[in-house]
Design an enzyme around this catalytic site. Structure first.
Site, mmCIF file in Angstrom:
data_model
loop_
_atom_site.group_PDB
_atom_site.id
_atom_site.type_symbol
_atom_site.label_atom_id
_atom_site.label_comp_id
_atom_site.label_asym_id
_atom_site.label_seq_id
_atom_site.Cartn_x
_atom_site.Cartn_y
_atom_site.Cartn_z
ATOM 1 N N LYS A 34 0.841 -1.202 0.000
ATOM 2 C CA LYS A 34 0.000 0.000 0.000
ATOM 3 C C LYS A 34 0.879 1.257 0.000
ATOM 4 C CE LYS A 34 -3.632 2.263 2.646
ATOM 5 N NZ LYS A 34 -4.612 2.201 3.710
ATOM 6 N N GLY A 57 -4.878 -1.921 4.999
ATOM 7 C CA GLY A 57 -4.055 -3.052 4.556
ATOM 8 C C GLY A 57 -4.697 -4.400 4.854
ATOM 9 N N ARG A 58 -5.147 -4.573 6.101
ATOM 10 C CA ARG A 58 -5.681 -5.889 6.491
ATOM 11 C C ARG A 58 -7.067 -6.150 5.915
ATOM 12 N NH1 ARG A 58 -4.905 -2.309 10.340
ATOM 13 N NH2 ARG A 58 -6.617 -1.526 11.620
ATOM 14 N N LYS A 98 9.060 -0.062 14.274
ATOM 15 C CA LYS A 98 9.606 0.264 12.946
ATOM 16 C C LYS A 98 10.640 1.385 13.062
ATOM 17 C CE LYS A 98 5.460 -0.582 10.123
ATOM 18 N NZ LYS A 98 4.454 0.034 9.263
ATOM 19 N N HIS A 129 -4.454 -32.578 18.387
ATOM 20 C CA HIS A 129 -3.288 -33.320 18.866
ATOM 21 C C HIS A 129 -2.183 -32.373 19.302
ATOM 22 C CE1 HIS A 129 -5.053 -37.144 17.678
ATOM 23 N NE2 HIS A 129 -5.620 -36.412 16.725
ATOM 24 N N GLU A 172 10.637 -4.320 4.612
ATOM 25 C CA GLU A 172 10.753 -5.748 4.264
ATOM 26 C C GLU A 172 10.391 -5.977 2.798
ATOM 27 O OE1 GLU A 172 9.109 -4.478 6.848
ATOM 28 O OE2 GLU A 172 9.122 -5.831 8.596
ATOM 29 N N GLU A 191 -4.821 -6.442 14.778
ATOM 30 C CA GLU A 191 -4.347 -5.114 14.370
ATOM 31 C C GLU A 191 -5.499 -4.106 14.436
ATOM 32 O OE1 GLU A 191 -0.782 -4.456 11.493
ATOM 33 O OE2 GLU A 191 -2.544 -4.063 10.284
HETATM 34 O O1 LIG Z 1 1.118 -2.664 2.258
HETATM 35 P P1 LIG Z 1 2.231 -2.040 3.025
HETATM 36 O O2 LIG Z 1 2.196 -0.548 3.005
HETATM 37 O O3 LIG Z 1 3.564 -2.562 2.560
HETATM 38 O O4 LIG Z 1 2.056 -2.427 4.536
HETATM 39 C C1 LIG Z 1 2.096 -3.757 4.958
HETATM 40 C C2 LIG Z 1 1.500 -3.948 6.317
HETATM 41 O O5 LIG Z 1 2.202 -3.205 7.281
HETATM 42 C C3 LIG Z 1 1.310 -2.693 8.259
HETATM 43 O O6 LIG Z 1 1.256 -1.335 8.115
HETATM 44 C C4 LIG Z 1 1.722 -3.039 9.660
HETATM 45 O O7 LIG Z 1 3.074 -3.042 9.853
HETATM 46 C C5 LIG Z 1 -0.016 -3.358 7.955
HETATM 47 O O8 LIG Z 1 -1.092 -2.679 8.409
HETATM 48 C C6 LIG Z 1 0.079 -3.516 6.479
HETATM 49 O O9 LIG Z 1 -0.849 -4.448 6.032
#
Ligand SMILES: O=P(O)(O)OC[C@H]1O[C@](O)(CO)[C@@H](O)[C@@H]1O
Length: 549
Positions: A207, A267-268, A509, A385, A213, A354
């Site tokens: 987003k 995002g979620r 972060k 199990h 990452e 979240e």
């Molecule tokens: O889509 P992006 O901006 O890479 O963010 C990834 C994810 O990181 C977050 O901001 C949380 O770290 C989430 O809410 C989001 O889904």
């Protein structure tokens, strides 16, 4: 919020109902009349929850006082329900019909949504028909979706859920889809293993297009293409999904191959945007994903139009608030009796934790009651199990949500009952075992030795819900997703917290960014730079790491 009396009454009812064992509640005559809901091909069984008519009546009353229905409607209308980020939360628009009109600041967002969906469907056709090819003119067969959090968990759960569905599987024949999320290089090497870059298309899903990452993984994959092919190969092998189209262009992606979405999609809650629909359509074909969107839309319509007493996500949300806030259960388990749903608990863990893992209300005041629970889960019967021991006899009571399907994707009928029947026996057994338990007296009647009685007694009285669906196809999967998204939203509205922001992920972060800078200096100066963290233990640990590798 003026719900003091109702809140207090619910607290009193909670004390009262905790003195009644679930086995007595379950045997109430005609309990199915208000505990068994059948709507849109889905059965919701709340009979093993610690509720009665009185509790439900007051939960409905609380909902009315907290203007739950009005707030749901305002979310559907595109009003600014995400107060801290001053945004709408309009994931429901992503699956609405083309001819609907949903406005954000006077703009009909359906126009943009369908422009992107049409662009996805055309692009997917070009790739799958072989008119969009790799740099060396080979057809594309493999897709790598690069993203994390909401840009990964939803798409991966859908991929896993549909890849054994006979219809979806047929459409995916000959293709491969993998997900690269963790910045751990081990994830990168696992994902590229055995893939031919000439036949591979990477979709960067972010987003913000700044998530460290994802950007690191995207750079690594770009280098993989460059090493194997050429600097000029990127427009043939990398596309992107983002709200930050400028950053996408700066990364070197052809704007023609960029698929947008909007800041009003959290995002979620974004699996129904290009975040999920692009990579999943590349793999399953666009028609399958349209069915998925239609299923989610079907549940949206149910959610916004059905009275509280029959409203599946709303009832689940009320029970969620009841269990967490009034009965005080800190954890809940999500237990799909479906191997295809193996990643559903992980996705819902993010959606829920979240969204509702907050301690202040939307006005910034500290809330005086427990909010979002810890969510975890695994498919049954594997969980049986593993951690079910604690569910049955542990000191912490964990309300559980069981999900099962009448028809399986695949079955084996070489025994007296089929393998799917075997699975479902477990689904029907576990909720009753949790609710009813087993007394010392029952153990004695079975001739269990006296010294073992305390170990072999089950207290029972452990609540659960069963969701029984017909079959796990794309449509039903969309329905399931929407049920759990809306449950979270209902709970957030009742707690009066903002379920659409996530400030809690920021601090870590920021610290990681600072450590990254210090690491760069330390490495550059061969260990001669100073490490300055907030405390000596952290400094020592980091130095130990840096000096040892
Ligand atoms: O889509 P992006 O901006 O890479 O963010 C990834 C994810 O990181 C977050 O901001 C949380 O770290 C989430 O809410 C989001 O889904």
């Amino acid at each position: 919020m003026s719900s003091g009396n109702t809140w207090d009454t619910l607290a009193t009812l909670a004390n009262k109902i905790q003195k009644v064992h679930l086995k007595d509640l379950i045997s109430e005559p005609h309990r199915e009349q208000y505990c068994l809901i059948e709507k849109n091909g889905i059965i919701l069984d709340l009979s093993r929850q610690k509720i009665d008519r009185e509790v439900l009546k007051h939960l409905f009353q609380l909902s009315t006082e907290r203007q739950l229905v009005e707030r749901i409607k305002s979310m559907f209308k595109g009003e600014q329900v995400n107060d801290t980020e001053k945004r709408a939360a309009l994931h429901i628009a992503l699956r609405a019909k083309r001819n609907q009109r949903i406005e954000v600041c006077g703009e009909n967002v359906m126009v943009e949504i369908y422009a992107v969906l049409d662009k996805i469907s055309q692009f997917v056709c070009r790739v799958r028909e072989g008119t969009f090819r790799g740099f060396t003119n080979k057809p594309i067969k493999n897709f790598i979706s690069i993203g994390i959090g909401g840009s990964y968990l939803g798409p991966e759960f859908v991929y896993e859920a549909l890849r054994s569905d006979p219809e979806a599987k047929k459409a995916a024949d000959g293709y491969c889809l993998r997900f690269l999320s963790n910045v751990d290089p081990v994830d990168y090497f696992r994902v590229i293993q055995g893939l031919n870059p000439e036949e591979t298309l990477a979709v960067i899903v972010s987003k913000s297009f700044t998530t460290p990452e994802t950007m690191r993984n995207a750079r690594n994959i770009r280098q993989w293409f460059i090493n194997a092919l050429s600097e000029d190969s990127i427009s043939h092998h990398m596309v992107a999904v983002s709200t930050n189209l400028e950053a996408v262009r700066d990364f070197g992606i052809d704007p023609e191959n960029a698929f947008g979405f909007w800041d009003w999609v959290g995002g979620r809650y974004s699996v129904c945007s290009a975040v999920g629909i692009l990579p999943l359509s590349l793999y399953f074909g666009f028609d399958t994903m349209r069915e998925f969107l239609d299923g989610a839309q079907d549940m949206d319509q149910h959610f916004v139009h059905t009275p509280m007493e029959q409203n599946i996500p709303l009832l689940m949300g009320l029970v969620g608030v009841w269990n967490r806030t009034f009965l005080g259960y800190p954890v809940r388990a999500l237990l799909p009796y479906s191997q295809a749903l193996l990643r559903f608990p992980a996705h819902i863990q993010q959606v829920d934790m979240e969204s509702n893992g907050k301690s202040v209300d939307r006005h910034g005041s500290v809330v005086s009651f427990p909010t979002g629970p810890i969510n975890f889960g695994e498919p049954g019967t594997n969980g049986q199990h593993s951690f079910y021991q604690l569910l049955h006899q542990g000191k912490t009571i964990v309300p559980a949500d069981f999900i099962g399907y009448i028809h399986s994707h695949q079955d084996i009928s070489t025994d007296e009952i089929s393998a799917h029947d075997e699975l479902m026996c477990n689904l029907f057994a576990q909720p009753d075992a949790l609710a009813l338990g087993k007394t010392a007296e029952e153990c004695r009647k079975e001739g269990i030795a006296e010294y073992l009685i305390p170990h072999r007694t089950f207290p029972g009285n452990r609540p659960s819900t069963i969701l029984l669906l017909t079959k796990l196809n794309a449509f039903a999967l969309g329905q399931l997703l929407a049920i759990f998204e809306h449950r979270t939203v209902v709970e957030g509205f009742l707690w009066d917290i903002n379920s659409f922001d996530q400030w809690g992920v920021e601090l870590g972060k920021v610290l990681a960014k600072d450590i990254r800078q210090q690491m760069i200096q330390y490495r550059k100066k061969s260990g001669q730079a100073k490490i300055a963290l907030s405390n000596p233990c952290s400094e020592k640990l980091l130095k130990k790491y840096l000096d040892s590798c």
